[in-house]
Design an enzyme around this catalytic site. Structure first.
Site, PDB file in Angstrom:
ATOM      1  N   CYS B  33       0.813  -1.216   0.000  1.00  0.00           N
ATOM      2  CA  CYS B  33       0.000   0.000   0.000  1.00  0.00           C
ATOM      3  C   CYS B  33       0.839   1.255   0.000  1.00  0.00           C
ATOM      4  CB  CYS B  33      -0.930   0.016   1.204  1.00  0.00           C
ATOM      5  SG  CYS B  33      -2.161  -1.259   1.114  1.00  0.00           S
ATOM      6  N   ASP B  35       3.008   2.319   2.426  1.00  0.00           N
ATOM      7  CA  ASP B  35       3.537   2.872   3.671  1.00  0.00           C
ATOM      8  C   ASP B  35       3.710   1.853   4.784  1.00  0.00           C
ATOM      9  OD1 ASP B  35       0.700   3.010   3.716  1.00  0.00           O
ATOM     10  OD2 ASP B  35       0.742   5.202   3.579  1.00  0.00           O
ATOM     11  N   CYS B  58       4.836   8.259   2.194  1.00  0.00           N
ATOM     12  CA  CYS B  58       4.770   9.595   1.621  1.00  0.00           C
ATOM     13  C   CYS B  58       5.100  10.642   2.671  1.00  0.00           C
ATOM     14  CB  CYS B  58       3.391   9.846   1.032  1.00  0.00           C
ATOM     15  SG  CYS B  58       2.075   9.688   2.225  1.00  0.00           S
ATOM     16  N   CYS B 102      -2.581   8.149   7.151  1.00  0.00           N
ATOM     17  CA  CYS B 102      -1.220   8.196   7.677  1.00  0.00           C
ATOM     18  C   CYS B 102      -1.238   8.405   9.187  1.00  0.00           C
ATOM     19  CB  CYS B 102      -0.412   9.322   7.027  1.00  0.00           C
ATOM     20  SG  CYS B 102      -0.159   9.093   5.270  1.00  0.00           S
TER      21      CYS B 102
END
Ligand SMILES: Cc1ncc(COP(=O)(O)O)c(C=O)c1O
Ligand SMILES: Cc1ncc(COP(=O)(O)O)c(C=O)c1O
Lengths: 393, 143, 393, 143
Positions: B33, B35, B58, B102
C-alpha cells in the site's frame, strides 16, 4: 529555494514566446466569431485555416481531416466513443492495452457498460505489446483498435506501423493516442496506417485547453459535442480561436525543429540516466532502451516511496512526477508500472523526469547533485532499507 | 497541499532511527500500500524514555511518525495509548483528506509497539482490548 | 471602410483588458499542470480555485458545484446526455422547447436515437413557453426539463423560476442553458430552482474555449469526458488554466457591474429600436417587449433577405447577425423565427443587432444613419417590394 | 467568403429595374427558400436590346442576377440560352459551394424569360425542350 528545474515536460509544457505572440491579437482585437460573415468573423476564420494546415502538415494529414477539440482527453473520448457507437452494427469488440492513459481506459470501461467488449492487451516488461497477442485478440466482431503511440509514464513507443498494418488487413479502424508522441517522434498517418489520432497542444509548447483529433476521410464516427456547424458539423462550439492559433504555431515550430529538438533531449536524457545509475544503488530504469521517447527518464528507487521523493525534490526546486499511489489519491501505484509486472512495493518508488526544449546541462548536473542526497536521506529513514543493510552486514 | 508543520516534520523529522534491544517494537502498514511505519520504544517504569521510528511512505506518513514520536516521548505508556489519530492530525495542523490514513497508521504503530512491550513484560493494557491493527487502513475519499 | 461598429455581442465578445492581464502569466510563466504536487503545479491550482469561487458567486452556487468545460456547447451536451443516461432507470422522457440553441436541440435529437422521447414545447409569438404546456407535457417517465434561460436570437427570457418550481414539485431535474443570460440577468440557482446550468466565457468578455456547467450537489450524472481525476473526477483533461482564470475574472467583473451594464445596454437598445421604427417602414420587432435581454434588438425587414442586409452593413463597417438561411448554409430560416409562427418569406429578412459593454451612442447613431439607406437600396432591388408598391399605387 | 467580382456586382448591380411591357418576363425561386429572381427582356429581331432584373435574395443571388444580365445584353436569344450556371459562376470568379444554386437560378431566370418571350410570340426554342424550372434548386452540400 532559488533554483528551479522543471523536469515534467510530459505533464505539460510552457507556451513558447513565439506561440504566445501569435495568439495575442485574438483575445482583445480580432475577437470575432469565425462563423460570422462580416469582417470581424473573417479575421478570425482565416487563422483557423492556417492552424489546421500547420497541424495537418505536422502529421502528414489533410487539413480537412483535423478536428479541433479541447485537448487530448476529449479527442480520446470522441474517437473511441464516436467510432464505437457509429460502427456498432458491425461489431462490439474493441482492443486496447493495459497501459493506456486513463482517457482511453476509462472510456473503454464506460463502453463496457453499454454492450461493448474490450480486450486489454498485456505488455512485456519494457512496456511493448506483442503483435501476436494483438492478432490473436481480433475477432469478427472487432471494430476498433486503440493503442497509444508512446506511453506517458515510461515513454515506451509501440510498433504503430505494424499495428496499423494488422488493423488495415482486418478492416478494423485504428486509433492511436499520440499525445506524448507529437513533436517527439516523426508521425505520418498515411505511412503508419492510422485512421484516427489524438493530439494535445499543451504537450508541445502550445496553450492548454486545445487539442485535435485526426480522422481519416471516410471513417464512420458520431459527433461527440452536438450543436452548431463548427468543425464541418462534427464538433460544435464557438471556436477557441487563440487556442487554435497557438496550437497551430506550436505544431509548426515543433515540426521545423524536430531533429534538433530530439537530439537535444536525447543527449540530456542519456546523461541523466547514466548519471543516476552511476551514483545511486538499487535503482531500475523502467521502459524500453530503444523504443523510448527522447525526453523520458523513469526510475525505480527501491525502499523509498515516490511522493516523499517528489516532495523532497520540490524543496530543492526540482519538479518531477511519480507513478506513486500517494500522488494520485488512489491505493495502487500506477497501472502502467503494475502492467510491467513490477511488484507493488517496488512500483511505489518510481520517479519520472521528462526533459524538454528548455532543459539545460546545468539542470541535469543539479539533479545529479541533489537526487543522490535525497534518496540516501529517505532510505536512511526507511525500515525496508534497514532490512537490506542488515542483510548485507 | 501540506501545512508548514507537516513540511517541517517531513524535512526535519524528530527521532529517526532504531533502538537496539528495544523494550517494544511495532510495525504497521505494508509496502504494497505504499507505507510502513516502525516504532521502537525504550520504556522504564512505564515511562517512554526514548522512541525512534523508521518509515517508508509519503510525506505525511513521515511527518505523522515524527510528530507522534514527539508526542509520546517522556509520557507514560497509558498516556501514549490515549493518543488518537485525530491528535496527530491536529499536531500537524491538519492533513489533506486522502492522507488521514497516515495519522491512523501512526496511532496504530504506537499501540502495536506498546502491545509488544506488554507481551514481553506480561502486562495487559486495558486500553488495547480488542485492538487489532489491520493491514489496510486506506480509506481514501472517493466520489 | 474606416468606422467599425460591432453589434454582435450575442455571438461573441472581446476579452476585456483586465481579464487578459490576469490570464497572461499562466501561458509562459506559471504554466504548471495543476494536478502536480510541486510548486509549478500549486501556482496553477490556486487560481483555479479562485476562478471557481468567482463563478459560483456570480450565480449563487457553491464552488464545488461548478465544473469547467470547453464552452456552452459542451456544457449543454454534458448536462443533457449525462443526466439522461444516468437516470434512465427512472424514465426516458425529456422536455425542452422548439427554440433552444442547436447544442440542446441536436443533443436531444441524438438521444431520441437511443431510446429517449423528447417533447419540444411550442412558444407563443413572443417566444415564451406557456407553463400549462409544460405541466401537460410531464409524464411519470419525465426525468429532465431543459429550457433555455434567454434566447440567443430574439432575446426572450423564459419564466425560469416557475419552470424550476414545476420541475421541483414533480421531482424532475431542471437544466437551463444560461449562456446568453449570464451577465445580462440576475441568476441565483437556489432561488430559481435550477439543478444544472450551462454558461460560456466568451459571451461575458472572457476568452473563448472555456465554459462551465453548474450541477447541484446530489444530481445524478454521467461523466462526459472520461479520464483523469480533474474536476472532482467528473471532467477529465489537463485544466485550461489561463482560460479558467480569464473566465473567473470576467464573471467577477460582470457581477460587480451588472446594474450599470444592464442600464447602459437598455438605453442604447431602446434608442436603436425606436430609431429603426421611426425611420423604416414594414418592419417588425421580434421577441418580447418586457422579458427581453437588455442588449437584444431583432427586426424583420420585409421584402429583403438577411444575408444581403448583413453584407451591406459589413461594407459600411457594421457587424450584425441574421437568422437567414443563407448565412447558415441551410435551407430554412432560423428555427427560432419559424417557431414564432412567422412565415418563411418573412423570417428570411431578419437582422439581429446585439449591444454590449463597448457600444456607444455614436455607434447607434451611425447605424440609424446607414441602415435606412441600405434597406431602401435592397428593397428597390426586390421584386417583392415592387409588388407592394404596385398595390399601393 | 465572396470574390471581389461578386462584391462588385452586389454593391453596384448592373441593370436593376423593370421594363414596362417587356417582351419577356421570367421569375424563378420563391420567397420561402429565400430567393426570387425576376428578369425582364426587351427583344428586337431575336436580339436582347435591354434587360433588367429584380432580386430578393442573398449577396450571391443579387450578384448572379447582375452578372447574368450583363452577359446576355446585346446577345441573341440563342446565345443567351447557351449560358449555363457554370458560365455565371466563372464570370463571378467563383461562388462558395453553398451558393452555387444562385447561379442556377440566374440561368433559369433567363430561360424562363425567353420562354415567356417565345410564348408571346409563338416561337418555340429547341434549346428549351424539356426545360422545367423547379421551385427548389437548393442543393446545399451536406456531410
Ligand atoms: C443559448 C446558447 N447556448 C449555447 C451556445 C454555445 O456556446 P459555445 O459557443 O460557448 O459552445 C450559445 C452560443 O453560441 C448560445 O447562445
Ligand atoms: C498519453 C496521454 N493521453 C492523453 C492525455 C490527456 O491530454 P489532455 O490533458 O490534453 O486532455 C495525456 C496527458 O495528460 C497523455 O499523456
Amino acid at each position: 529555494m532559488n533554483k528551479r528545474v522543471y523536469l515534467d515536460y510530459a505533464a505539460t509544457t510552457p507556451v513558447k514566446e513565439e506561440v504566445f505572440e501569435e495568439m495575442k491579437p485574438y483575445f482583445t482585437e480580432k475577437f470575432g466569431n469565425p462563423s460570422s460573415i462580416y469582417s470581424y468573423g473573417r479575421e478570425a476564420k482565416q487563422p483557423i485555416d492556417v492552424a489546421r494546415t500547420r497541424i495537418a502538415n505536422a502529421v502528414g494529414a489533410k487539413p480537412e481531416e483535423i478536428y479541433f477539440t479541447a485537448g487530448g482527453s476529449e479527442s480520446d473520448n470522441w474517437a473511441i466513443k464516436g467510432i464505437a457507437f457509429a460502427n456498432k452494427n458491425k461489431g462490439n469488440h474493441i482492443i486496447t492495452t493495459k497501459i493506456e492513459h486513463h482517457a482511453v481506459l476509462h472510456t473503454c470501461e464506460y463502453l463496457e457498460k453499454y454492450g461493448f467488449e474490450v480486450t486489454y492487451l498485456e505488455v512485456d516488461e519494457f512496456g511493448r505489446i506483442h503483435l501476436e497477442d494483438l492478432e490473436k485478440a481480433i475477432t469478427d466482431k472487432t471494430i476498433l483498435i486503440s493503442i497509444m503511440f508512446a506511453n506517458n509514464e515510461i515513454g515506451t513507443i509501440q510498433p504503430i506501423k505494424e499495428i496499423g498494418q494488422i488493423a488495415r488487413e482486418n478492416k478494423i479502424y485504428f486509433h492511436t493516442d499520440a499525445v506524448q508522441a507529437l513533436g517527439n517522434v516523426k508521425i505520418d498517418v498515411d505511412d503508419l496506417n492510422i485512421d484516427s489520432m489524438s493530439i494535445s497542444s499543451h504537450k508541445i509548447y502550445g496553450p492548454k485547453g486545445i487539442g485535435a483529433m485526426y480522422l481519416r476521410k471516410g471513417v464512420k464516427i458520431h459527433s461527440f459535442v452536438h450543436g452548431g456547424a463548427q468543425e464541418r458539423k462534427r464538433r460544435a462550439g464557438t471556436e477557441n480561436v487563440p487556442g487554435i492559433v497557438g496550437f497551430g504555431k506550436a505544431a509548426q515550430l515543433i515540426t521545423e525543429n524536430m531533429d534538433e529538438h530530439i537530439n537535444h533531449m536525447m543527449c540530456l536524457k542519456d546523461k541523466l540516466i547514466n548519471g543516476i545509475i552511476e551514483r545511486i544503488d538499487f535503482v531500475k530504469l523502467n521502459g524500453h532502451s530503444e523504443y523510448r521517447l527522447p525526453g523520458n527518464v523513469n526510475f525505480i528507487f527501491e525502499f523509498i516511496e515516490g511522493e516523499s521523493l517528489l516532495l523532497s525534490l520540490d524543496l530543492v526546486g526540482i519538479a518531477g512526477s511519480s507513478g506513486s499511489a500517494c500522488t494520485s489519491g488512489s491505493l495502487d501505484p500506477s497501472h502502467v508500472l503494475m502492467a510491467l509486472g513490477l511488484p507493488h512495493e517496488i512500483a511505489h518508488g518510481s520517479l519520472r523526469l521528462t526533459i524538454g526544449s528548455f532543459t539545460t546541462e546545468e539542470d541535469i548536473d543539479y539533479v545529479l547533485e541533489e537526487l543522490p542526497k535525497i534518496v540516501q536521506r529517505l532510505r536512511d529513514m526507511s525500515p525496508l532499507y534497514e532490512e537490506v543493510k542488515g542483510g548485507q552486514k | 497541499m501540506y501545512t508548514e508543520k507537516v513540511m517541517d516534520h517531513f524535512m526535519n523529522p524528530r527521532n529517526v532511527g532504531e533502538i537496539e534491544n528495544a523494550a517494544g517494537v511495532g510495525q504497521v502498514g505494508n509496502a504494497k500500500c505504499g507505507d510502513i511505519m516502525k516504532i521502537y520504544l525504550d520504556v522504564e517504569d512505564e515511562i517512554i524514555k526514548d522512541v525512534k521510528f523508521k518509515t517508508f511512505g509519503c510525506g505525511s506518513a513521515i511527518a505523522s511518525s515524527s510528530v507522534a514520536t514527539e508526542m509520546i516521548k517522556g509520557k507514560t505508556v497509558h498516556e501514549a495509548l490515549a493518543i488518537t489519530n485525530k491528535a496527530v492530525v491536529e499536531a500537524l495542523g491538519g492533513l489533506p483528506p486522502v492522507k488521514i490514513h497516515c495519522s491512523v497508521l501512526a496511532e496504530e504503530a504506537i499501540k502495536t509497539a506498546i502491545l509488544d512491550y506488554g507481551k514481553k513484560n506480561n502486562i495487559t493494557f486495558k486500553e488495547l482490548e480488542g485492538f487489532n491493527p489491520t493491514e489496510d487502513h486506506h480509506d481514501h475519499e472517493e466520489e
